[in-house]
Scaffold this active site. Sequence first.
Site, PDB file in Angstrom:
ATOM      1  N   LYS A  43       0.818  -1.223   0.000  1.00 23.05           N
ATOM      2  CA  LYS A  43       0.000   0.000   0.000  1.00 23.05           C
ATOM      3  C   LYS A  43       0.856   1.279   0.000  1.00 23.05           C
ATOM      4  O   LYS A  43       0.400   2.332  -0.427  1.00 23.05           O
ATOM      5  CB  LYS A  43      -0.917   0.051   1.226  1.00 23.05           C
ATOM      6  CG  LYS A  43      -1.747  -1.194   1.472  1.00 23.05           C
ATOM      7  CD  LYS A  43      -2.891  -1.314   0.491  1.00 23.05           C
ATOM      8  CE  LYS A  43      -3.713  -2.561   0.720  1.00 23.05           C
ATOM      9  NZ  LYS A  43      -3.002  -3.825   0.455  1.00 23.05           N
TER      10      LYS A  43
HETATM   11  C1  PLP Z   1      -3.547  -4.757  -0.555  1.00 17.79           C
HETATM   12  C2  PLP Z   1      -2.832  -6.008  -0.795  1.00 17.79           C
HETATM   13  C3  PLP Z   1      -3.329  -7.015  -1.644  1.00 17.79           C
HETATM   14  C4  PLP Z   1      -4.646  -6.870  -2.367  1.00 17.79           C
HETATM   15  O1  PLP Z   1      -4.657  -5.826  -3.270  1.00 17.79           O
HETATM   16  P1  PLP Z   1      -6.023  -5.423  -4.002  1.00 17.79           P
HETATM   17  O2  PLP Z   1      -5.712  -4.169  -4.673  1.00 17.79           O
HETATM   18  O3  PLP Z   1      -7.040  -5.277  -2.907  1.00 17.79           O
HETATM   19  O4  PLP Z   1      -6.370  -6.548  -4.916  1.00 17.79           O
HETATM   20  C5  PLP Z   1      -2.605  -8.180  -1.808  1.00 17.79           C
HETATM   21  N1  PLP Z   1      -1.444  -8.364  -1.170  1.00 17.79           N
HETATM   22  C6  PLP Z   1      -0.916  -7.436  -0.346  1.00 17.79           C
HETATM   23  C7  PLP Z   1       0.359  -7.730   0.356  1.00 17.79           C
HETATM   24  C8  PLP Z   1      -1.587  -6.231  -0.130  1.00 17.79           C
HETATM   25  O5  PLP Z   1      -1.065  -5.307   0.693  1.00 17.79           O
END
Ligand code: PLP
Length: 333
Positions: free
Chosen positions: A113
Site C-alpha cells: 500500500k
Molecule cells: C492490498 C494487498 C493485496 C490486495 O490488493 P487489491 O488491490 O485489494 O487486490 C494483496 N497483497 C498485499 C500484500 C496487499 O497489501
Amino acid sequence: MKYCSSRGLESGLSFRDVLFAGYAKDGGLYVPEEFPKLTLDELKSMAHTSYPGLVFEMARKFISEQEISSVQLKDLIDNNIKKFTTPEVVEIKQLNGELNIVELFHGPTLAFKDLALSVVGGLLNFYLKENQQNITILVGTSGDTGSSALMSVRGEEHTDIVVLLPHGRCTRTQELQMTTIIDDNVHIYRVEGNSDELDEPIKKCFHDESFVANHNLISINSINWGRVMVQIAHYFYSYFRLCGEVGEVVQLLVPTGAAGNITAGCIAQKMGLPITMVATVNTNDIVARTLSCGDFSVKGEVVKSLAPAMDIQNGQPSTPGDHANEKHVDEKR
Ligand SMILES: *Cc1c(COP(=O)(O)O)cnc(C)c1O
C-alpha cells in the site's frame, strides 16, 4: 484529463475532484474519460525510465498541466518516494528459469500500500496547501492500510488523520507501527470489538452530511483514483525490466484482494502495455467468481488466511457513496 463516473451520470470532473471524493454520486467509480494509448515507439522511449520517473509519466498523463505543473508534480513524487528503503523502490528477483518476483514491499511500513499511498498523501497535501484547506482522513483498519496512510500524512499541517484499529486483531508489528507515531495530526484509537463493530461509528460519521462537511471528512480507500493511477507505474516498470524486447508479451500473476491493484494492470494493458495477467485469490474468492461466472454473491464469512490483505469476500457497496464499504475492502488489512 477529465473524469467521469463509470455509471455515466457524471462527467467533466477534474483530477482534484476525484482525488478528494469516494464513490461517484450515482454509485459508480470515478474513472478517466479516456485511456491514453501509447505507441510501440513511445513504450520503447520509456523503457529505461526509473520507477519514480514512470510514476511521473503516468501521473502526467492523468493530471492536466493546468492543475499541477510538471516541476511541481516531479518534486511531489520524488519527495514522497524518498521514504522507500531502496532507491529503485521496486526490486525484481529472479527465482529460477523465467520466474521472477516483483517486490513491492520496500516502503516505510513494508506494505504494498505504501507505493500508492505515499504519493496520494503528497497529492492531497499539494491541493490543501494551494487552497489553504484542511481535511480529516478517517480510516478503519486492522492492518497495513492504517499504517501506510499514517506514514503518508504524519506531520502534515493541513491534514488530521483518525485511525480506529481493533484491539488484539492486528499483528503486533502493525499495532506498534500505528501506536508509536507521535505527531500532532495523528489520532489513533484502539477499540474493543471486531472490525464490524469498529465500522459502526465510522459509518455513522460518513452518513452525517453536516459532520462530513464541517470536518472535511475523507476516506482514502482502495477505490480512490489517485491510488489506482500510481499503481499503474509498477506494471510498466516490471514490464520493462522483464521483457526481452519491448513489444514482447509478459505474463504477470497478481495476488488479488479487492482488485484495486489488478485494475491498474488492466488500465496499463488498455494503454498499450503488452502484458497478460492472472488474478490469484485465496479461499475468499469473490473476485474469481465474479470474473469467471458473474457471481458477485457473498458466500459466508471471510475466512482468515495467511494473506489477510487478500481476505475479501464482499466487494459490494451497500449504498452509493457508502464509505462503509471500506470495511469490506480494508478490514482484514
Ligand atoms: C492490498 C494487498 C493485496 C490486495 O490488493 P487489491 O488491490 O485489494 O487486490 C494483496 N497483497 C498485499 C500484500 C496487499 O497489501
